[in-house]
Scaffold this motif. Sequence first.
Motif, short mmCIF file in Angstrom:
data_model
loop_
_atom_site.label_atom_id
_atom_site.label_comp_id
_atom_site.label_asym_id
_atom_site.label_seq_id
_atom_site.Cartn_x
_atom_site.Cartn_y
_atom_site.Cartn_z
N THR A 60 0.85 -1.18 0.00
CA THR A 60 0.00 0.00 0.00
C THR A 60 0.88 1.24 0.00
OG1 THR A 60 -1.74 -1.17 1.18
CG2 THR A 60 -1.83 1.23 1.24
N LEU A 61 0.65 2.10 -0.98
CA LEU A 61 1.39 3.35 -1.07
C LEU A 61 0.61 4.49 -0.42
CD1 LEU A 61 2.53 3.05 -4.78
CD2 LEU A 61 3.83 2.49 -2.73
N LYS A 62 -0.71 4.36 -0.42
CA LYS A 62 -1.56 5.39 0.18
C LYS A 62 -2.88 4.76 0.57
CE LYS A 62 -4.11 8.64 -2.22
NZ LYS A 62 -5.41 8.57 -1.71
N GLU A 63 -3.28 4.96 1.81
CA GLU A 63 -4.60 4.48 2.26
C GLU A 63 -5.67 5.40 1.70
OE1 GLU A 63 -5.55 1.80 3.86
OE2 GLU A 63 -3.59 1.05 4.43
N GLY A 64 -6.78 4.81 1.29
CA GLY A 64 -7.86 5.60 0.72
C GLY A 64 -9.04 5.74 1.66
N THR A 65 -9.99 6.53 1.20
CA THR A 65 -11.20 6.77 1.99
C THR A 65 -12.47 6.42 1.22
OG1 THR A 65 -11.25 9.09 1.29
CG2 THR A 65 -10.12 8.58 3.38
N ASN A 66 -12.33 5.95 -0.01
CA ASN A 66 -13.51 5.50 -0.76
C ASN A 66 -13.40 3.98 -0.98
OD1 ASN A 66 -11.79 5.13 -2.99
ND2 ASN A 66 -12.45 6.98 -4.03
N ASN A 67 -14.28 3.42 -1.78
CA ASN A 67 -14.26 1.96 -1.97
C ASN A 67 -13.48 1.53 -3.21
OD1 ASN A 67 -16.16 2.78 -3.89
ND2 ASN A 67 -17.41 0.96 -3.62
N PHE A 68 -12.56 2.37 -3.70
CA PHE A 68 -11.75 2.03 -4.87
C PHE A 68 -10.31 1.76 -4.47
CE2 PHE A 68 -15.33 3.75 -7.08
CZ PHE A 68 -15.35 3.09 -8.29
N THR A 69 -9.69 0.84 -5.21
CA THR A 69 -8.26 0.56 -5.09
C THR A 69 -7.65 0.73 -6.46
OG1 THR A 69 -8.62 -1.00 -3.29
CG2 THR A 69 -6.53 -1.17 -4.47
N CYS A 70 -6.68 1.64 -6.58
CA CYS A 70 -5.97 1.83 -7.84
C CYS A 70 -4.62 1.13 -7.72
CB CYS A 70 -5.78 3.32 -8.12
SG CYS A 70 -7.31 4.22 -8.40
N ILE A 71 -4.29 0.36 -8.74
CA ILE A 71 -3.07 -0.45 -8.73
C ILE A 71 -2.17 0.03 -9.87
CG2 ILE A 71 -2.14 -2.78 -8.91
CD1 ILE A 71 -5.01 -3.73 -8.02
N ALA A 72 -0.92 0.34 -9.55
CA ALA A 72 0.04 0.81 -10.55
C ALA A 72 0.31 -0.27 -11.58
CB ALA A 72 1.34 1.25 -9.87
N ASP A 73 0.77 0.16 -12.74
CA ASP A 73 1.12 -0.74 -13.83
C ASP A 73 2.13 -1.78 -13.37
OD1 ASP A 73 1.43 -1.68 -16.52
OD2 ASP A 73 3.22 -0.45 -16.71
N ASP A 74 1.99 -2.98 -13.94
CA ASP A 74 3.01 -4.00 -13.74
C ASP A 74 4.06 -3.80 -14.83
OD1 ASP A 74 2.60 -5.94 -16.11
OD2 ASP A 74 0.58 -5.57 -15.36
N PRO A 75 5.21 -4.43 -14.75
CA PRO A 75 6.25 -4.19 -15.74
C PRO A 75 6.07 -4.94 -17.06
CG PRO A 75 7.05 -5.67 -14.07
CD PRO A 75 5.68 -5.24 -13.64
N GLY A 76 4.97 -5.62 -17.23
CA GLY A 76 4.74 -6.34 -18.47
C GLY A 76 4.49 -5.39 -19.63
N PRO A 77 4.22 -5.94 -20.81
CA PRO A 77 3.98 -5.09 -21.98
C PRO A 77 2.79 -4.16 -21.76
CG PRO A 77 4.17 -7.41 -22.59
CD PRO A 77 4.11 -7.35 -21.10
N GLY A 78 2.89 -2.98 -22.30
CA GLY A 78 1.80 -2.02 -22.22
C GLY A 78 1.74 -1.35 -20.86
#
Length: 181
Positions: A60-78
């Motif tokens: 976890t890089l930042k705790e949120g206050t809504n019901n969404f979780t944003c996940i950074a890109d993985d190192p795969g293509p795209g």
Amino acid sequence: MRLWMISLAAGLSGLGLAATALSADMSDEELIKNAMSAAPEAVARDATIMAMDADGKMRTLKEGTNNFTCIADDPGPGNNPMCLDKNAMEWAAAWMNKTEPPKGKVGFGYMLAGGATPSNVDPFAAAPEGGELAQEPPHVMIFSLPEIPADYPQPGENPDRSKPWVMWAGTPYQHLMIPVE
């Protein structure tokens, strides 16, 4: 919830997506910016932000206050950052663990930076060795609908990515893909 997020990371790595850190050079600030690019600013600013560490585990890089979780890109293509609501995260955990997605819990997800996939028909297809993944436009996704509307195309491997379509049609993991550009 944290345990299945870790399972989600492990599952992503098993489905053709790399299981190592995005890049040793990327700062947490850069990872947060990448993760937040998946959703509208009004959603992303209050979301929990996560990224894979060097061991392929979610952190976890930042705790949120809504019901969404944003996940950074993985190192795969795209570039594949995503932002999922709680129900979509449960759907994703079921997909990763090859279990039945939750019933009666419609989920919503954003991939406004677009994405890439090894298959539009097989939810467990691995990335082709040295091959290219199919590129997806910026889109939103709707998961675990009680029934997929019959008038949405189920195009097989090569959808018209300029129009809504059903991804992984006929499987328990079918979901609507709705381009936003």
